[in-house]
Design a protein around this motif. Structure first.
Motif, PDB file in Angstrom:
ATOM      1  N   ARG A  34       0.866  -1.304   0.035  1.00  0.00           N
ATOM      2  CA  ARG A  34       0.072   0.032   0.132  1.00  0.00           C
ATOM      3  C   ARG A  34       0.713   1.341  -0.056  1.00  0.00           C
ATOM      4  O   ARG A  34       0.400   2.300  -0.453  1.00  0.00           O
ATOM      5  N   PRO A  49      -2.679  -2.184  10.779  1.00  0.00           N
ATOM      6  CA  PRO A  49      -3.989  -2.571  10.230  1.00  0.00           C
ATOM      7  C   PRO A  49      -4.894  -2.995  11.362  1.00  0.00           C
ATOM      8  O   PRO A  49      -4.567  -3.075  12.409  1.00  0.00           O
ATOM      9  N   GLN A  55      -9.161  -4.294  12.277  1.00  0.00           N
ATOM     10  CA  GLN A  55     -10.578  -5.021  11.758  1.00  0.00           C
ATOM     11  C   GLN A  55     -11.678  -3.963  12.395  1.00  0.00           C
ATOM     12  O   GLN A  55     -11.359  -3.670  13.579  1.00  0.00           O
ATOM     13  N   GLN A 103      -8.045   1.014   4.276  1.00  0.00           N
ATOM     14  CA  GLN A 103      -8.446   1.173   2.981  1.00  0.00           C
ATOM     15  C   GLN A 103      -8.877  -0.487   2.270  1.00  0.00           C
ATOM     16  O   GLN A 103      -9.741  -0.647   1.357  1.00  0.00           O
ATOM     17  N   ASN A 104      -8.076  -1.154   3.085  1.00  0.00           N
ATOM     18  CA  ASN A 104      -8.561  -2.783   2.700  1.00  0.00           C
ATOM     19  C   ASN A 104      -9.898  -3.248   3.059  1.00  0.00           C
ATOM     20  O   ASN A 104     -10.499  -4.334   2.641  1.00  0.00           O
ATOM     21  N   GLN A 151     -14.347  -0.987  -0.708  1.00  0.00           N
ATOM     22  CA  GLN A 151     -14.126  -1.317  -2.209  1.00  0.00           C
ATOM     23  C   GLN A 151     -13.167  -0.334  -2.798  1.00  0.00           C
ATOM     24  O   GLN A 151     -13.267   0.866  -2.725  1.00  0.00           O
ATOM     25  N   LYS A 152     -12.123  -0.826  -3.714  1.00  0.00           N
ATOM     26  CA  LYS A 152     -11.186  -0.060  -4.512  1.00  0.00           C
ATOM     27  C   LYS A 152     -12.089   0.885  -5.467  1.00  0.00           C
ATOM     28  O   LYS A 152     -12.998   0.296  -6.217  1.00  0.00           O
TER      29      LYS A 152
END
Ligand SMILES: Nc1ncnc2c1ncn2[C@@H]1O[C@H](COP(=O)(O)OP(=O)(O)OP(=O)(O)O)[C@@H](O)[C@H]1O
Ligand SMILES: O=P(O)(O)OC[C@H]1O[C@](O)(CO)[C@@H](O)[C@@H]1O
Ligand SMILES: [Mg+2]
Length: 537
Positions: free
Chosen positions: A30, A379, A381, A412-413, A416-417
């Motif tokens: 990333r 990261p 959740q 960002q994970n 949706q991209k």
């Protein structure tokens, strides 16, 4: 990336410590740029031992290090010196003759009001610095790679001196002020302090005796749009511009090719250009510098790093960052009051930081009002027993309210991209703030617990304000030093603050990739101590 994989292949014995559980961690994908100007060849890795990050490992891109070579430290230092050497006009024009500097500290009042004729002075000494002055880049001698925040070159964290060039006025200059046409351009997004830098560049140029100073309107685009004409600048024009935010000249993303920019510069007779912008702008500035060299043009290209995200490598900070952190306090405080005053209130604040969470981290630490700080480098959740939402429920049950601060590039994970890019080729990010707001509302609705969720996005309010006093000083020093660098004959350089001293860096070294928050750094540890948040994985 390529050089790292090569490193681990060519030096398996030296780069992998003998401890069987140790391995090397590469910065995640990333951090790669989307516009392709730098490939993130990555000169930073981490030693991971039994799953825990021990230290950041640094190495020169160009050469692999064999730590079993007793000479490796000297070789590293030599290589470092080469990498941090700053390009000079004489590299291309070996016959260029310097003249005594026209910069003076002790002056007499100029005869006319528009400073034509420069500032007269009878003094000979004007506080010049020596070309061989150097500043130490790293100041901590880590006794062990296990020391928190350790940044090491080898697995033993050996002390290696790394010196960079000190910024400031030199006794000899390589441009005659009467032959200079200087241009200033501001690119990318806004940032507090742009006007302060423009102002100081103009004032300092005038002190050298430059009479032809222009602003290029709306970033690099100003070089291609025929309906945009250059703006004449003088002390009179810029005197009060620092009193407001934004850029007197305007900013933009995208624009003409480097070759077109240099064509326009040649047409306009520009031989000194000051480029204010972030990593994209600096990639452009370096390409302009290279193109000028290719065409054998005697031009000085000097950058001043501008990014509130603070994501330029090797510097203590970039201008505008302090102001952004300060301004963010107002948003955080509002979110806190809203959350605190509501029954089961949850406040969510989204702050800037495309790749790096510096603003979110510093603003959270400064406010003391944040319970959860989320940044791109760490990261997390949202759902599950260790997720952010479970912790929010716990906070509501135990404290009655909670405040979350999230950097725009975080998580960002989870989104949706978009696959979209802006005019400069930067990836358009999904809106993590809105996502967390929606998921929080949904979660509490589903578990049947009342929650009053309020969301604040102060992005453009933070960016558009004027610089605070500390940034004002930083801008003044950087602006002045940019002019000193250009007159001293350097090009392809940028100015920065390094361990409270001011230095010149070769541009490629500071934009190899966006500087991230190191989750192993003391500052992130302090932020965690302040919020009291657990891991969300
Ligand atoms: N590799 C490159 N080569 C030449 N020009 C570039 C390159 N990358 C970006 N630019 C140009 O630099 C300008 C600014 O780039 P960008 O929009 O990425 O902002 P930035 O300088 O990174 O600032 P910010 O921190 O606000 O994002 C744009 O005009 C863009 O076209
Ligand atoms: O909306 P704009 O002008 O493209 O700028 C947004 C971006 O600019 C930055 O503030 C950097 O200047 C980023 O944090 C942010 O993603
Ligand atoms: Mg950028």
């Amino acid at each position: 990336m390529e050089s790292l994989s090569r490193a681990s292949i060519t030096n398996p014995g030296t780069l992998s410590p003998t401890s069987s559980s140790a391995s090397y961690f590469l910065f995640p994908r990333r951090f790669r740029r989307s516009n392709g100007f730098s490939s993130f060849s990555g000169n930073l890795r981490r030693i991971v031992s039994r799953g825990r990050v021990r230290a950041e490992i640094e190495k020169p891109n160009a050469r692999e290090i064999d730590f079993s070579d007793p000479e490796w430290r000297i070789k590293y230092q030599k290589d470092f010196e080469r990498r941090f050497n700053i390009p000079h006009i004489t590299d291309v024009f070996p016959d260029a003759k310097p003249i005594p500097s026209t910069f003076c500290l002790r002056m007499r009042t100029p005869v006319s009001e528009d400073f034509a004729g420069g500032y007269p002075s009878d003094e000979e000494w004007h506080g010049y610095i020596n070309n061989n002055d150097r500043v130490l880049l790293k100041t901590i001698n880590f006794a062990s790679p296990n020391s928190a925040g350790a940044v090491c070159i080898d697995p033993d964290c050996t002390w290696v001196e790394q010196w960079v060039h000190r910024a400031g006025p030199r006794e000899k200059i390589y441009f005659k002020p009467e032959e200079v046409k200087a241009a200033i351009v501001t690119c990318g997004g806004l940032c507090p302090g742009l006007n302060d830098v423009i102002r100081q560049v103009v004032i300092t140029l005038e002190i050298y005796g430059v009479k032809s100073i222009v602003g290029i309107p709306f970033g690099y685009r100003g070089f291609s749009n025929s309906d945009l004409s250059e703006m004449p600048l003088s002390r009179k024009v810029v005197q009060n511009i620092h009193l407001s935010g934004g850029s007197l000249l305007g900013v933009s993303r995208g624009g003409p090719s480097v070759s077109d920019i240099v064509d326009r510069m040649q047409e306009k007779g520009i031989n000194m250009i000051f480029v204010l912008g972030g990593n994209g702008t600096h990639a452009g500035a370096n390409a302009i510098h290279e193109e000028c060299r290719k065409r054998k043009l005697k031009v000085a290209v000097v950058g001043v790093p501008k990014t509130i995200d603070n994501d330029i490598l090797l510097m203590d900070k970039t201008f505008g960052f302090d102001t952004a952190v300060e301004e963010a306090q107002r948003a955080i405080n509002s979110a806190y009051i809203e959350a605190h005053s509501a029954y089961h209130g949850v406040g969510i604040v989204k702050l800037m930081g495309r790749h790096s969470g510096f603003i979110a981290m510093h603003a959270s630490l400064a406010s003391g009002q944040i319970d959860i700080c989320l940044i791109p480098e760490v990261p997390f959740q949202l759902h599950g027993p260790h997720g952010v939402l479970t912790h929010l429920k716990y906070l509501i049950e135990t404290k009655g309210s909670a405040v979350v601060c999230v950097a725009e590039g975080a998580g960002q994970n989870l989104l949706q991209k978009t696959n979209a890019t802006d005019a400069s080729g930067n990836m358009v990010l999904g809106d993590i703030g809105v996502h967390i707001q929606q998921e929080t509302k949904k979660y509490f609705r589903e578990i049947g617990v009342h929650a009053d969720v309020k969301y604040i996005d102060p992005t453009y309010m933070i960016r558009a304000c004027r610089a605070n006093a500390s940034d004002g000083i930083l801008c003044a020093v950087l602006g002045q030093n940019a002019v000193h660098g250009a007159f001293a004959g350097y090009s392809g350089i940028t100015v920065g603050i390094c361990n409270t001293h001011y230095v010149y860096f070769p541009i490629p070294e500071v934009i190899a990739y966006p500087r991230p928050v190191d989750p192993n750094s003391r500052m992130w540890h302090r932020c965690l101590t302040s919020t009291g948040q657990p891991d969300f994985i």
